[in-house]
Design an enzyme around this catalytic site. Structure first.
Site, PDB file in Angstrom:
ATOM      1  N   ASP A   1      -7.224   0.062   3.448  1.00  0.00           N
ATOM      2  CA  ASP A   1      -7.413   1.372   4.073  1.00  0.00           C
ATOM      3  C   ASP A   1      -7.433   2.463   2.998  1.00  0.00           C
ATOM      4  OD1 ASP A   1      -4.733   0.551   3.699  1.00  0.00           O
ATOM      5  OD2 ASP A   1      -3.993   1.791   5.327  1.00  0.00           O
TER       6      ASP A   1
ATOM      7  N   GLU B   1       1.523   1.306  -7.250  1.00  0.00           N
ATOM      8  CA  GLU B   1       0.890   0.607  -6.130  1.00  0.00           C
ATOM      9  C   GLU B   1      -0.473   0.033  -6.488  1.00  0.00           C
ATOM     10  OE1 GLU B   1      -0.361   1.736  -1.530  1.00  0.00           O
ATOM     11  OE2 GLU B   1      -0.128   3.311  -3.034  1.00  0.00           O
TER      12      GLU B   1
END
Length: 540
Positions: free
Chosen positions: A312, A496
């Site tokens: 996403d 991340e």
């Protein structure tokens, strides 16, 4: 084995403001099925929309994670009564009625601490234990301790956790692996599926189905009896993803299942809700406003399905490959999801074998074989020589080369010939100075060029190694390690996602700032360090 120190539900942890007066009642894992709190957009919808639309907080996730100090119905009533009064201040009202959520801290390493040593010190920092939560919290209780990704992600996420668990196992924390598998089994039993994360606002969707791989990991630790123990949950998860398949007509889709004109049953990402995501409400409202000619509910469901994919967002899901307003996730049959479903079917067959249920073994072996045939028929791009996604509404392949192409190798469904061709395509199209590129398109989305993500590096390394493409696997793995080490050396943190273009920095794009912590990067880094023994020279 080093001890883990878990953050418990105490006045110091979550109830700082409330503990000075009357703390909210607590409810625990045993109460979850019948005392589930309403998500914020339903508990106090007018207040929720005002806070998100006015951007009281820079991150839309911040408010949905905030803890109401008292009954949400009373907060809502007071807001409706006060909002039109002269001098009413929205920020003050929120501060008076909610305890704001904090970040999951990641301390700086000791000076000169090696990467592995720093990761080992992060596990206790990222560990949580919330068998009980305040009754109005959006957090869902879990019976066992768990590890969160870090930063704004203060809850346990589904597919993130598998790669985190790999690192825990590598660090020797085998008990923690079992505890996390048990948490996921609990969620399947309680909610009928594994939600995106353990928050009320995540319950309408799941994430890439890695539970079978978690069971594999636990079975490697304790033996094949793990398969029999988790067989009921494996079957329940399969039922969730395949719901509606029995009555589905050819050329139609229902929930997560698509039945192609030739009768092939494959899966797609889908969300039970067709509203803006609570944690990204304003972004989703604006995206739907830009999608001229499309029903907003359709756009919102496709955005939510994109969130379920874990990617996403990415050009994979966009009609034009560029604009988020053209998102069409539910129209796409993804190669990674269907590869994982193949592995789930094979795992159930194996679990049934351990319990001497030959009929079940035969049934799920047959389903896996049928899926393998369907993937080869519809998701293999013979012109390009690699696996792709399929647009079932347009009845055509989506020819873009993405990192999802390695999933058939990872799960072992690819033929040797197709595996070799896929490796050649990856080598020529996705190999970057910092590892495996996510896609070949740069459009500002975080699951696109130039970003690289730890889980995809591990899937590629394992899949290529499985088919004896060890040289390419080593290039991807060691280049990514160089990237992680480079950022760590300069910034003293693991992040991340990473920019793989050779700039030596973390990734960008997406809906929020770059997060550090970071669960799946920690896990994959430990596995790659072990696999390549700290020798990065192959990546040069």
């Amino acid at each position: 084995m080093r001890p883990l120190h878990f953050t418990s539900l105490t006045c110091a942890a979550l109830l700082v403001a409330a503990c000075s007066s009357q703390p909210p009642a607590l409810w625990g894992a045993n109460d979850a099925a019948h005392r589930q709190a309403l998500p914020p957009d339903q508990a106090y919808p007018e207040l929720f929309e005002a806070v998100q639309r006015d951007q009281v907080f820079s991150d839309q996730k911040h408010f949905v994670d905030a803890l109401p100090k008292r009954d949400p119905a009373k907060i809502r009533a007071d807001y409706l009564a006060q909002r039109e009064r002269s001098g009413f201040d929205l920020k003050t009202f929120v501060t008076d009625n909610f305890i704001e959520s904090g970040e999951a801290d990641s301390p700086a390493p000791k000076p000169g601490a090696p990467l592995k040593e720093h990761i080992d010190t992060l596990w206790p920092v990222l560990s949580r234990s919330y068998a009980q939560v305040p009754q109005y919290s959006s957090l869902l209780p879990l019976p066992q301790p768990y590890v969160v990704p870090g930063g704004r992600f203060r809850e346990m996420y589904y597919w993130d956790s598998y790669f985190t668990m790999l690192g825990l196992e590598q660090s020797g924390d085998k008990a923690q692996v079992r505890q996390m598998v048990d948490n996921f089994a609990y969620m399947i039993d309680t909610y009928g599926h594994i939600p995106n994360g353990n928050r009320t606002y995540y319950l309408s969707r799941s994430q890439p189905p890695f539970f079978a791989y978690m069971v594999d990991l636990e079975a490697r630790i304790e033996g094949d009896q793990a398969y029999g123990r988790y067989l009921p949950q494996l079957q329940k998860e399969y039922a969730y993803w395949m719901e509606g398949s029995q009555s589905l007509q050819a050329g139609q889709a229902l929930r997560h299942v698509v039945k192609l004109p030739d009768g092939s049953l494959l899966n797609r990402y889908w969300d039970a809700s067709a509203t803006p995501r609570q944690e990204s409400w304003l972004q989703d409202v604006k995206t739907a406003d830009q999608a001229a000619g499309r029903p907003k509910e359709q756009v919102w469901r496709d955005l939510r399905a994109g969130a379920e994919s874990g990617w996403d967002f990415s050009s994979r899901w966009l009609g034009d490959g560029k604009s988020l307003a053209t998102i069409r996730t539910t129209s796409i049959v993804p190669v990674d999801l269907n590869s994982l479903m193949y592995h789930l079917e094979k795992t159930i067959a194996k679990a049934c074998q351990t319990t001497a249920d030959s009929a079940c073994t035969q049934t799920f072996d047959q389903r896996a074989q049928q899926r393998q045939v369907a993937i080869e028929a519809h998701l293999w791009n013979s012109a390009g020589g690699y696996y792709v996604d399929y647009d079932w509404r347009a009845a055509q392949q989506r020819p873009a080369l993405t990192a999802a192409t390695v999933f058939p190798l990872y799960t072992g469904l690819a033929s040797p010939e197709h595996a070799k061709a896929t490796a050649d395509a990856v080598r020529g199209g996705l190999l970057r100075p910092g590892g495996l590129a996510t896609t070949q398109i740069s459009n500002g989305q975080q699951w696109d060029e130039p970003n690289g993500w730890a889980p995809l590096q591990w899937v590629a390394v394992q899949g290529l190694t499985r088919y004896q493409e060890t040289g390419l696997a080593a290039q991807i793995g060691t280049r990514f390690l160089h990237q992680v080490q480079g950022v760590y050396s300069v910034q003293s943190k693991l992040v991340e996602k990473y920019d793989l273009s050779g700039m030596g920095q973390g990734g960008g794009g997406g809906e929020y700032e770059l997060q550090d912590g970071f669960g799946w990067t920690n896990g994959v880094t430990l596995k790659l360090l072990h696999k390549y023994a700290g020798d990065y020279t192959a990546g040069q």
